[in-house]
Design a protein around this motif. Sequence first.
Motif, PDB file in Angstrom:
ATOM      1  N   PRO A 192       0.814  -1.217   0.000  1.00 41.01           N
ATOM      2  CA  PRO A 192       0.000   0.000   0.000  1.00 41.01           C
ATOM      3  C   PRO A 192       0.853   1.275   0.000  1.00 41.01           C
ATOM      4  O   PRO A 192       0.512   2.251  -0.681  1.00 41.01           O
ATOM      5  N   GLU A 193       1.947   1.283   0.754  1.00 40.68           N
ATOM      6  CA  GLU A 193       2.803   2.474   0.805  1.00 40.68           C
ATOM      7  C   GLU A 193       3.382   2.809  -0.564  1.00 40.68           C
ATOM      8  O   GLU A 193       3.381   3.970  -1.001  1.00 40.68           O
ATOM      9  N   LYS A 194       3.877   1.797  -1.254  1.00 39.44           N
ATOM     10  CA  LYS A 194       4.448   2.019  -2.579  1.00 39.44           C
ATOM     11  C   LYS A 194       3.375   2.463  -3.576  1.00 39.44           C
ATOM     12  O   LYS A 194       3.647   3.275  -4.470  1.00 39.44           O
ATOM     13  N   MET A 195       2.146   1.933  -3.410  1.00 38.14           N
ATOM     14  CA  MET A 195       1.060   2.324  -4.308  1.00 38.14           C
ATOM     15  C   MET A 195       0.714   3.789  -4.111  1.00 38.14           C
ATOM     16  O   MET A 195       0.485   4.527  -5.080  1.00 38.14           O
ATOM     17  N   VAL A 196       0.687   4.249  -2.867  1.00 39.75           N
ATOM     18  CA  VAL A 196       0.403   5.657  -2.591  1.00 39.75           C
ATOM     19  C   VAL A 196       1.521   6.532  -3.152  1.00 39.75           C
ATOM     20  O   VAL A 196       1.268   7.609  -3.724  1.00 39.75           O
ATOM     21  N   GLU A 197       2.756   6.082  -3.006  1.00 38.23           N
ATOM     22  CA  GLU A 197       3.892   6.830  -3.566  1.00 38.23           C
ATOM     23  C   GLU A 197       3.786   6.950  -5.086  1.00 38.23           C
ATOM     24  O   GLU A 197       4.132   7.977  -5.663  1.00 38.23           O
ATOM     25  N   LEU A 198       3.282   5.900  -5.703  1.00 39.88           N
ATOM     26  CA  LEU A 198       3.153   5.900  -7.167  1.00 39.88           C
ATOM     27  C   LEU A 198       2.152   6.958  -7.613  1.00 39.88           C
ATOM     28  O   LEU A 198       2.336   7.601  -8.654  1.00 39.88           O
ATOM     29  N   GLY A 199       1.096   7.154  -6.832  1.00 41.19           N
ATOM     30  CA  GLY A 199       0.109   8.187  -7.143  1.00 41.19           C
ATOM     31  C   GLY A 199      -0.888   7.741  -8.201  1.00 41.19           C
ATOM     32  O   GLY A 199      -0.672   6.770  -8.927  1.00 41.19           O
ATOM     33  N   VAL A 200      -1.981   8.500  -8.291  1.00 42.69           N
ATOM     34  CA  VAL A 200      -3.037   8.142  -9.242  1.00 42.69           C
ATOM     35  C   VAL A 200      -2.508   8.152 -10.678  1.00 42.69           C
ATOM     36  O   VAL A 200      -2.785   7.241 -11.462  1.00 42.69           O
ATOM     37  N   ALA A 201      -1.732   9.152 -11.030  1.00 44.98           N
ATOM     38  CA  ALA A 201      -1.216   9.252 -12.399  1.00 44.98           C
ATOM     39  C   ALA A 201      -0.297   8.080 -12.722  1.00 44.98           C
ATOM     40  O   ALA A 201      -0.347   7.520 -13.830  1.00 44.98           O
ATOM     41  N   GLY A 202       0.544   7.684 -11.753  1.00 43.10           N
ATOM     42  CA  GLY A 202       1.430   6.551 -11.982  1.00 43.10           C
ATOM     43  C   GLY A 202       0.671   5.241 -12.115  1.00 43.10           C
ATOM     44  O   GLY A 202       1.025   4.381 -12.943  1.00 43.10           O
ATOM     45  N   ILE A 203      -0.393   5.078 -11.331  1.00 40.61           N
ATOM     46  CA  ILE A 203      -1.225   3.881 -11.440  1.00 40.61           C
ATOM     47  C   ILE A 203      -1.919   3.856 -12.801  1.00 40.61           C
ATOM     48  O   ILE A 203      -1.954   2.826 -13.479  1.00 40.61           O
ATOM     49  N   GLU A 204      -2.454   5.001 -13.203  1.00 41.13           N
ATOM     50  CA  GLU A 204      -3.121   5.087 -14.511  1.00 41.13           C
ATOM     51  C   GLU A 204      -2.184   4.676 -15.640  1.00 41.13           C
ATOM     52  O   GLU A 204      -2.574   3.964 -16.566  1.00 41.13           O
ATOM     53  N   GLU A 205      -0.945   5.126 -15.560  1.00 40.22           N
ATOM     54  CA  GLU A 205       0.017   4.818 -16.620  1.00 40.22           C
ATOM     55  C   GLU A 205       0.233   3.309 -16.743  1.00 40.22           C
ATOM     56  O   GLU A 205       0.415   2.795 -17.849  1.00 40.22           O
ATOM     57  N   CYS A 206       0.186   2.600 -15.616  1.00 38.54           N
ATOM     58  CA  CYS A 206       0.411   1.153 -15.634  1.00 38.54           C
ATOM     59  C   CYS A 206      -0.806   0.364 -16.114  1.00 38.54           C
ATOM     60  O   CYS A 206      -0.651  -0.711 -16.693  1.00 38.54           O
TER      61      CYS A 206
END
Length: 233
Positions: A69-83
């Motif tokens: 969860p910590e790494k996912m929050v660090e990635l951010g919404v934009a980073g998650i979207e990109e993946c």
Amino acid sequence: MPPKKIKRLPAADVEAIFAAFEHANPEPKGELDYTNSFTLLVAVVLSAQATDAGVNKATPKLFALAPTPEKMVELGVAGIEECIKTIGLYRTKAKNVFALSQALIAKHDSQVPQTREELEELPGVGRKTANVVLNIAFRQPTIAVDTHLFRVGNRTGLASGKTPLEVEQSLLKVVPDKYLLHAHHWLILHGRYVCKARKPECWRCIIREWCRFEPKTPAPNKPLPKAVSPSRP
């Protein structure tokens, strides 16, 4: 339109069906890829209105970058979207994955909760998602009703219901306890690969002798009966 009502199977036939499933596939597995209970939760959230195969193509990069969860929050919404942009509804799903990661950190010490009630409080998590996580991650005997299982339950006579919840509750009453842990995997896989929506492949179905569905679909390219020549006067 609600599914056509089919007479429910007797207990002996239900036992025979699940014994056949167990014999054919003693340890059925879900088809989503994951590395821990958190990535399983994320994968199931992403699979809503998407195929498991499509999710599995998108998640390797996501889970390599954000396995917690910590790494996912660090990635951010934009980073998650990109993946996950190859998955349908990816923008909404990215927001939900980000928000549920925040909730896990804030309310659950970064751990995936082991009750349906707590899981359903997380963004993007409904009853079906919660049941999948409880079953796979924590080996609880839950039944997650997707479109495949809903169809198979109604079509075969195992469990009639107008809603997924009705089918789930009906199955919990009729499936013998010894089969409950794997029941939803057997039924989902059966619906996905054999008991298909448009044309069930009855000719290769291992439970066809107990199934109430009629008429059974014949094998493709089955020779037609010989035509009878008209008699001559």
